[in-house]
Design an enzyme around this catalytic site. Structure first.
Site: not given
Length: 133
Positions: A13-15
């Site tokens: 996942t990203d931010a």
């Protein structure tokens, strides 16, 4: 059609807490490797044997909804096109019965020693046709 399953891990996942877009291709490639093993053409054996290479020459993806940490994802992989020297595969990414993303990969056959295009082996053509279409 062949299915593959994965869980979206935290490192995927990203931010924003959703699957980082490029990781969809990693999961598509994992599904591709699993499919190739199931049809009797394991990628690790192809690399070690150096008889044929099947590099990617095109990939694309579309996202319909975010994939989030912990989601259980089913990947359905199918043969789209099959030619003398190339083939393409489609990937449907599902959470439950909802398709959340799609991808496409195009692979060409090369001689790994020279990098030049070559014909797909007839046994690979048969395996792709019989098991993943």
């Amino acid at each position: 059609m062949i299915e593959h399953h994965f869980r979206v891990a935290l490192h995927d996942t990203d931010a924003a807490g959703v699957l980082f877009f490029a990781h969809l291709f990693r999961h598509a490639h994992d599904a591709y490797e699993a499919m190739m093993a199931r049809i009797g053409w394991p990628v690790d054996g192809l690399i070690r044997g150096r008889q044929i290479g099947l590099p990617l020459v095109h990939v694309e993806a579309d996202f319909r909804r975010p994939l989030r940490h912990g989601d259980q994802v089913d990947v359905v992989i199918a043969l789209k096109e099959l030619g003398e020297r190339r083939f393409s595969l489609t990937y449907g990414f599902f959470i439950g019965d909802q398709e959340v993303a799609t991808a496409l990969s195009v692979h060409v056959a090369i001689d790994p020693r020279t990098g030049k295009s070559q014909a797909l082996p007839t046994s690979l053509i048969s395996a792709l046709s019989a098991r993943s279409g």
